[in-house]
Design an enzyme around this catalytic site. Structure first.
Site, PDB file in Angstrom:
ATOM      1  N   GLY A  51       0.782  -1.238   0.000  1.00 23.26           N
ATOM      2  CA  GLY A  51       0.000   0.000   0.000  1.00 23.26           C
ATOM      3  C   GLY A  51       0.806   1.276   0.000  1.00 23.26           C
ATOM      4  O   GLY A  51       0.355   2.305  -0.494  1.00 23.26           O
ATOM      5  N   GLU A 105       4.565   4.012   5.959  1.00 20.03           N
ATOM      6  CA  GLU A 105       3.385   3.137   5.973  1.00 20.03           C
ATOM      7  C   GLU A 105       2.219   3.847   5.294  1.00 20.03           C
ATOM      8  O   GLU A 105       2.121   5.088   5.339  1.00 20.03           O
ATOM      9  CB  GLU A 105       3.060   2.789   7.447  1.00 20.03           C
ATOM     10  N   ASP A 106       1.345   3.086   4.643  1.00 16.05           N
ATOM     11  CA  ASP A 106       0.197   3.718   3.982  1.00 16.05           C
ATOM     12  C   ASP A 106      -0.833   4.198   4.988  1.00 16.05           C
ATOM     13  O   ASP A 106      -1.272   5.332   4.958  1.00 16.05           O
ATOM     14  CB  ASP A 106      -0.441   2.771   2.937  1.00 16.05           C
ATOM     15  N   ASP A 109      -4.183   1.489  10.808  1.00 13.86           N
ATOM     16  CA  ASP A 109      -5.582   1.147  11.095  1.00 13.86           C
ATOM     17  C   ASP A 109      -5.610   0.620  12.531  1.00 13.86           C
ATOM     18  O   ASP A 109      -5.723   1.395  13.471  1.00 13.86           O
ATOM     19  CB  ASP A 109      -6.035   0.118  10.055  1.00 13.86           C
ATOM     20  N   LYS A 137      -6.214   6.069  11.314  1.00 11.01           N
ATOM     21  CA  LYS A 137      -7.599   6.058  11.782  1.00 11.01           C
ATOM     22  C   LYS A 137      -7.553   6.001  13.305  1.00 11.01           C
ATOM     23  O   LYS A 137      -7.509   4.893  13.869  1.00 11.01           O
ATOM     24  CB  LYS A 137      -8.347   4.823  11.245  1.00 11.01           C
ATOM     25  N   PHE A 158     -13.542   2.847   5.419  1.00  6.58           N
ATOM     26  CA  PHE A 158     -12.676   2.180   4.447  1.00  6.58           C
ATOM     27  C   PHE A 158     -12.386   3.146   3.299  1.00  6.58           C
ATOM     28  O   PHE A 158     -13.291   3.774   2.755  1.00  6.58           O
ATOM     29  CB  PHE A 158     -13.340   0.903   3.921  1.00  6.58           C
ATOM     30  N   VAL A 159     -11.115   3.258   2.931  1.00  3.89           N
ATOM     31  CA  VAL A 159     -10.718   4.192   1.876  1.00  3.89           C
ATOM     32  C   VAL A 159      -9.901   3.476   0.790  1.00  3.89           C
ATOM     33  O   VAL A 159      -9.276   2.440   1.048  1.00  3.89           O
ATOM     34  CB  VAL A 159      -9.888   5.376   2.447  1.00  3.89           C
ATOM     35  N   ASP A 165      -5.949  -0.181  -1.775  1.00  2.91           N
ATOM     36  CA  ASP A 165      -6.831  -0.926  -2.679  1.00  2.91           C
ATOM     37  C   ASP A 165      -8.059  -1.470  -1.985  1.00  2.91           C
ATOM     38  O   ASP A 165      -8.113  -1.597  -0.757  1.00  2.91           O
ATOM     39  CB  ASP A 165      -6.069  -2.110  -3.295  1.00  2.91           C
ATOM     40  N   ARG A 171      -5.623   1.251  -6.456  1.00  5.33           N
ATOM     41  CA  ARG A 171      -4.316   1.777  -6.027  1.00  5.33           C
ATOM     42  C   ARG A 171      -3.838   2.924  -6.914  1.00  5.33           C
ATOM     43  O   ARG A 171      -3.085   3.783  -6.481  1.00  5.33           O
ATOM     44  CB  ARG A 171      -3.247   0.678  -6.048  1.00  5.33           C
TER      45      ARG A 171
HETATM   46  P1  IMP Z   1      -3.179  -2.313  10.436  1.00  2.00           P
HETATM   47  O1  IMP Z   1      -4.523  -2.753  10.960  1.00  2.00           O
HETATM   48  O2  IMP Z   1      -2.790  -0.972  11.023  1.00  2.00           O
HETATM   49  O3  IMP Z   1      -2.122  -3.359  10.669  1.00  2.00           O
HETATM   50  O4  IMP Z   1      -3.321  -2.103   8.876  1.00  2.00           O
HETATM   51  C1  IMP Z   1      -3.030  -3.174   8.009  1.00  2.00           C
HETATM   52  C2  IMP Z   1      -3.130  -2.804   6.558  1.00  2.00           C
HETATM   53  O5  IMP Z   1      -4.488  -2.891   6.191  1.00  2.00           O
HETATM   54  C3  IMP Z   1      -2.692  -1.408   6.121  1.00  2.00           C
HETATM   55  O6  IMP Z   1      -1.304  -1.288   5.921  1.00  2.00           O
HETATM   56  C4  IMP Z   1      -3.451  -1.286   4.803  1.00  2.00           C
HETATM   57  O7  IMP Z   1      -2.717  -1.852   3.735  1.00  2.00           O
HETATM   58  C5  IMP Z   1      -4.709  -2.088   5.075  1.00  2.00           C
HETATM   59  N1  IMP Z   1      -5.813  -1.166   5.364  1.00  2.00           N
HETATM   60  C6  IMP Z   1      -6.243  -0.716   6.560  1.00  2.00           C
HETATM   61  N2  IMP Z   1      -7.277   0.136   6.416  1.00  2.00           N
HETATM   62  C7  IMP Z   1      -7.507   0.227   5.075  1.00  2.00           C
HETATM   63  C8  IMP Z   1      -8.438   0.972   4.267  1.00  2.00           C
HETATM   64  O8  IMP Z   1      -9.283   1.745   4.737  1.00  2.00           O
HETATM   65  N3  IMP Z   1      -8.335   0.790   2.917  1.00  2.00           N
HETATM   66  C9  IMP Z   1      -7.432  -0.040   2.323  1.00  2.00           C
HETATM   67  N4  IMP Z   1      -6.535  -0.739   3.041  1.00  2.00           N
HETATM   68  C10 IMP Z   1      -6.562  -0.600   4.399  1.00  2.00           C
END
Ligand code: IMP
Length: 181
Positions: A51, A105-106, A109, A137, A158-159, A165, A171
């Site tokens: 991402g 990091e993208d 979450d 978030k 969700f974005v 993606d 993407r």
């Molecule tokens: P984490 O929960 O912080 O470990 O996030 C894991 C991964 O989930 C992120 O790096 C994103 O690639 C993906 N992700 C989390 N939220 C979103 C979203 O809203 N859209 C798309 N991908 C997401």
């Protein structure tokens, strides 16, 4: 896939959240903040795939000085949500001891991905670690992670776009879109 405002991806419809211009302006600010932080040093940017690749490519070009770039791909086991474990699929080849590392990091979450990766990084004794996330978030964060620089805090929606993606698509959108309610 795209109409003037909304974007249809698979079965879902998304509406604009951040324009390409808003994103580029903020990325420029983040690049400037990093330049001030690492003056005279050569930081190593580590982008978490997949991402973050779009954000990382813009961020390093907003960083107008010497830097190196590496990539790591992490994956979580399916079906286990926030309690699941993460495995490194594609690791780093660079030596990190004594390096100033910028983790790109993208989106933060739950924070699980970054939490896991920072644990891994610290074992390699870098001189310093700075974490930069395009999005966060705040309502969704479950793991304690220090994010030094955040592009935008967004609601727990969700974005897609700008590297993020929905089931493989979206993407390549230059702006960011959120799920239509
Ligand atoms: P984490 O929960 O912080 O470990 O996030 C894991 C991964 O989930 C992120 O790096 C994103 O690639 C993906 N992700 C989390 N939220 C979103 C979203 O809203 N859209 C798309 N991908 C997401």
């Amino acid at each position: 896939m795209q109409s003037s405002q909304t974007v249809a991806i698979h079965d879902l419809t998304f509406v604009p959240l951040l324009s390409e211009q808003q994103i580029q302006t903020r990325v420029g600010e983040l690049g400037a903040a990093l330049l001030a932080r690492y003056e005279g040093q050569t930081p190593l940017f580590i982008s978490i795939l997949s991402g973050a690749f779009v954000f990382a490519s813009d961020l390093i070009r907003a960083y107008d000085d010497d830097c190196e770039v590496g990539f790591v791909k992490l994956a979580s086991y399916q079906g286990t949500q926030s309690s699941g474990s993460i495995q490194t699929v594609m690791g780093l080849e660079k030596q990190l001891t004594g390096r100033h590392v910028v983790v790109v990091e993208d989106i933060v979450d739950t924070g699980r991905t970054l939490h896991f990766f920072l644990d891994l990084l610290r074992q390699q004794n870098p001189a310093s670690i700075c974490t930069v996330a395009f999005l966060r978030k705040p309502e969704a964060v479950e793991y304690p992670v220090a994010v030094d620089l955040v592009g935008f805090d967004i609601e727990n929606q969700f974005v897609v776009g700008y590297g993020l993606d929905y089931e493989g698509l979206g993407r390549n959108l230059p702006g960011l879109y959120q799920l239509m309610e």
